[in-house]
Motif scaffolding. Structure first.
Motif, short mmCIF file in Angstrom:
data_model
loop_
_atom_site.label_atom_id
_atom_site.label_comp_id
_atom_site.label_asym_id
_atom_site.label_seq_id
_atom_site.Cartn_x
_atom_site.Cartn_y
_atom_site.Cartn_z
N LEU A 99 -15.26 -6.20 -1.05
CA LEU A 99 -13.94 -6.47 -1.60
C LEU A 99 -12.92 -5.60 -0.88
N GLU A 100 -11.96 -6.24 -0.22
CA GLU A 100 -11.00 -5.51 0.58
C GLU A 100 -9.91 -4.88 -0.28
N PRO A 101 -9.26 -3.81 0.20
CA PRO A 101 -8.13 -3.24 -0.53
C PRO A 101 -6.97 -4.24 -0.61
N ARG A 102 -6.12 -4.03 -1.60
CA ARG A 102 -4.95 -4.90 -1.76
C ARG A 102 -4.09 -4.84 -0.49
N GLY A 103 -3.69 -6.02 -0.02
CA GLY A 103 -2.82 -6.09 1.14
C GLY A 103 -3.55 -6.14 2.47
N THR A 104 -4.89 -6.14 2.44
CA THR A 104 -5.67 -6.23 3.67
C THR A 104 -6.48 -7.52 3.65
N THR A 105 -7.20 -7.74 4.75
CA THR A 105 -8.06 -8.92 4.84
C THR A 105 -9.46 -8.50 5.23
N LEU A 106 -10.41 -9.42 5.04
CA LEU A 106 -11.80 -9.14 5.40
C LEU A 106 -12.07 -9.37 6.88
N ALA A 107 -11.10 -9.89 7.61
CA ALA A 107 -11.31 -10.14 9.03
C ALA A 107 -11.67 -8.85 9.75
#
Length: 373
Positions: free
Chosen positions: A182-190
């Motif tokens: 689960l990525e931090p808010r405002g980021t992506t898993l890319a």
């Protein structure tokens, strides 16, 4: 007298002529009765102990024999052979976690047979069947890797060690679903991933590699199961940070307090012995390290020959500078300054200041005041 002889004698006596005036009948043997009483209270765990007691009553006061047998079952299918037997009034069994066929045990059945000294058995046959409590799995993930100021530096991968166990099935029986990143808010898993490393894992520890390319608190959710479907879920938060400020560590000689000087009366080396940083450190890392590098250094010297102005020391890029009093006059005042530089090479405070600290106690620039004698 055996029961068959008793019956034959009674029939003979009843058939005698009434004129005899009397008859004799041997008492008829009555069956004993029994009941199973639990000694161990509460639920019984797989692998736990069950204790029971035989409560027996014989109307004739005859001696009785006790026979216990305990069987474990999985979803209604019980072992043909008992897990334990006993012949005393009290009976205890350690309930196997698995049946003979290797399936997780779900119930235990205790059977009790009572036989009196004439061979008569208690009726009905006594049985006690109890559901077993499954302990369920445990799962404890921990992040392992380089940490600087409480955070993992990007882009270094982090190992996650998930310790597993199960009190009744053992750690090898625990299965773990693919972890959810689960990525931090405002980021992506890319560009981010978590990968299972079977060659580094064992029955008790499952090892994963976590790679992310953005700073922040990354959550990894783990879900484990045991053979009976009991589930455990836990989330591990792994903090990552971009390149942080380096900090000057130990020095030789130590930096003098304001207003004090280091005496130079013989050739002496001024050196930084250590630098703390997330990626660029001193002493330097092995050349083969794929992520860490060595700290860089900048040196300046002010002396009467420079009119008291700081001049960069050309050709000095290491962690030390040598000063020789023979090059100066007794009473000369020198100032030797050093700055540490990591790969970010960020701008420091005003160049006129003898020291800089981007964070409290974290210096990137320090100075020695030196008195020649």
């Amino acid at each position: 007298m055996p029961p068959a002889a008793r019956t034959a004698l009674a029939a003979l006596l009843f058939a005698a002529p009434a004129a005899a005036g009397c008859f004799y009948a041997d008492p008829i043997n009555e069956r004993p009765s029994a009941d199973i009483q639990r000694v161990t209270p509460g639920p019984i765990a797989r692998g736990g102990t069950l204790s029971v007691f035989a409560e027996v009553f014989d109307p004739d006061g005859d001696m009785t024999d006790v026979a216990w047998a305990a069987f474990v079952c999985s979803d209604g299918a019980c072992d043909a052979a008992p897990a334990a037997t006993g012949a005393a009034r009290s009976f205890s069994v350690t309930v196997p976690a698995l049946t003979a066929s290797g399936l997780p045990s779900t119930t235990v059945r205790v059977e009790l047979d009572i036989t009196d000294s004439w061979g008569a058995k208690a009726v009905p046959h006594q049985e006690l069947e109890l559901d077993l409590v499954d302990a369920g799995p445990t799962l404890l993930p921990q992040a392992q890797g380089r940490v600087y100021r409480g955070q993992h530096p990007l882009p270094i991968p982090v190992r996650i060690i998930a310790k597993v166990d199960d009190a009744d099935d053992g750690p090898a029986a625990v299965t773990i679903d693919d972890p959810v990143l689960l990525e931090p808010r405002g980021t992506t898993l890319a560009g981010s991933s978590i990968t299972y490393l079977p060659d580094e894992s064992s029955a008790t520890e499952r090892v994963y590699e976590l790679i992310v390319d953005e700073p922040g608190n990354w959550d990894v959710r783990f879900t484990g199961h045991d053979p009976l479907g009991a589930e455990v879920e836990t989330t591990l938060t792994v903090p990552f940070a971009d390149d942080q400020w380096p900090c000057i560590g130990a020095a030789d000689p130590g930096f003098p307090p304001e207003g004090a000087s280091v005496v130079l009366d013989a050739p002496r080396r001024f050196a930084l012995l250590s630098v703390q940083d997330d990626l660029d450190i001193w002493p330097p890392p092995p050349p083969s390290d794929p992520y860490l590098d060595a700290t860089s250094f900048r040196w300046w010297l002010a002396s009467p020959a420079t009119g008291g102005a700081l001049v960069a020391l050309d050709g000095v890029d290491g962690a030390a500078v040598d000063l020789d009093p023979a090059r100066y006059q007794p009473g000369d005042a020198l100032e030797l300054r050093v700055e540490i530089v990591d790969r970010a090479d960020r701008a420091l405070c005003d160049a006129s200041l003898p020291s800089c600290e981007a964070l409290a106690g974290c210096f990137q620039r320090r100075s020695w005041t030196v008195e020649v004698r």
